[in-house]
Write a protein that holds these residues in place. Sequence first.
Motif, PDB file in Angstrom:
ATOM      1  N   LYS A   2      44.443  17.643 -27.528  1.00 44.16           N
ATOM      2  CA  LYS A   2      44.275  16.515 -26.625  1.00 44.16           C
ATOM      3  C   LYS A   2      43.391  16.935 -25.453  1.00 44.16           C
ATOM      4  CE  LYS A   2      48.911  15.272 -27.833  1.00 44.16           C
ATOM      5  NZ  LYS A   2      50.180  15.911 -27.665  1.00 44.16           N
ATOM      6  N   ASP A  31      52.632  16.537 -19.220  1.00 48.54           N
ATOM      7  CA  ASP A  31      53.052  15.460 -20.095  1.00 48.54           C
ATOM      8  C   ASP A  31      54.353  15.836 -20.805  1.00 48.54           C
ATOM      9  OD1 ASP A  31      52.839  14.059 -22.994  1.00 48.54           O
ATOM     10  OD2 ASP A  31      51.813  12.849 -21.475  1.00 48.54           O
ATOM     11  N   LEU A  32      55.242  14.867 -21.006  1.00 48.71           N
ATOM     12  CA  LEU A  32      56.538  15.132 -21.634  1.00 48.71           C
ATOM     13  C   LEU A  32      56.398  15.672 -23.052  1.00 48.71           C
ATOM     14  CD1 LEU A  32      58.807  12.167 -20.528  1.00 48.71           C
ATOM     15  CD2 LEU A  32      59.260  14.580 -20.225  1.00 48.71           C
ATOM     16  N   ARG A  33      55.341  15.285 -23.757  1.00 45.11           N
ATOM     17  CA  ARG A  33      55.171  15.687 -25.157  1.00 45.11           C
ATOM     18  C   ARG A  33      54.395  16.990 -25.317  1.00 45.11           C
ATOM     19  NH1 ARG A  33      53.019   9.817 -25.714  1.00 45.11           N
ATOM     20  NH2 ARG A  33      51.772  10.863 -24.174  1.00 45.11           N
ATOM     21  N   ALA A  34      53.916  17.571 -24.224  1.00 43.45           N
ATOM     22  CA  ALA A  34      53.116  18.794 -24.300  1.00 43.45           C
ATOM     23  C   ALA A  34      54.003  19.997 -24.620  1.00 43.45           C
ATOM     24  CB  ALA A  34      52.381  19.021 -22.990  1.00 43.45           C
ATOM     25  N   ASN A  35      53.503  20.890 -25.486  1.00 42.19           N
ATOM     26  CA  ASN A  35      54.238  22.119 -25.767  1.00 42.19           C
ATOM     27  C   ASN A  35      53.580  23.286 -25.036  1.00 42.19           C
ATOM     28  OD1 ASN A  35      52.087  23.046 -27.381  1.00 42.19           O
ATOM     29  ND2 ASN A  35      52.934  22.021 -29.178  1.00 42.19           N
ATOM     30  N   ARG A  58      62.541  20.401 -18.558  1.00 44.55           N
ATOM     31  CA  ARG A  58      62.579  18.947 -18.494  1.00 44.55           C
ATOM     32  C   ARG A  58      63.467  18.565 -17.331  1.00 44.55           C
ATOM     33  NH1 ARG A  58      61.149  16.108 -23.769  1.00 44.55           N
ATOM     34  NH2 ARG A  58      61.986  14.280 -22.734  1.00 44.55           N
ATOM     35  N   LYS A  77      58.395  16.586 -16.948  1.00 44.07           N
ATOM     36  CA  LYS A  77      58.392  17.954 -17.448  1.00 44.07           C
ATOM     37  C   LYS A  77      57.615  18.841 -16.489  1.00 44.07           C
ATOM     38  CE  LYS A  77      57.943  20.256 -21.866  1.00 44.07           C
ATOM     39  NZ  LYS A  77      57.538  20.068 -23.261  1.00 44.07           N
TER      40      LYS A  77
END
Length: 97
Positions: A2, A31-35, A58, A77
């Motif tokens: 991304k 971002d909440l979905r980022a690893n 989180r 996050k």
Amino acid sequence: MKNPRDLIKRPVVTERTSDFLDQRKYVFEVDLRANKTEIKQAIEQIFKVKVVGVNTLRMPAKPKRYGRHSGYTSEWKKAIVQLSADSKPLEFFETSV
């Protein structure tokens, strides 16, 4: 991958996070979905530094009230990024006295 600037939202600057600067650690809202791998690549690409480690947390939503209306704050996050010893410090965290 991304867009890196979509993953890293903003730096988190508080008293506690400013104490991390001596250890070459910086804190960002991500971002909440980022690893962890995506966060590491994004920081390295945006700031041109070498990242040694990434820790993520989180932050839960908190109940809030405004008069008789109640709700919750947003969940978010947090990423704590450790830079290598030979990397340059990030300039927006530095304060001039």
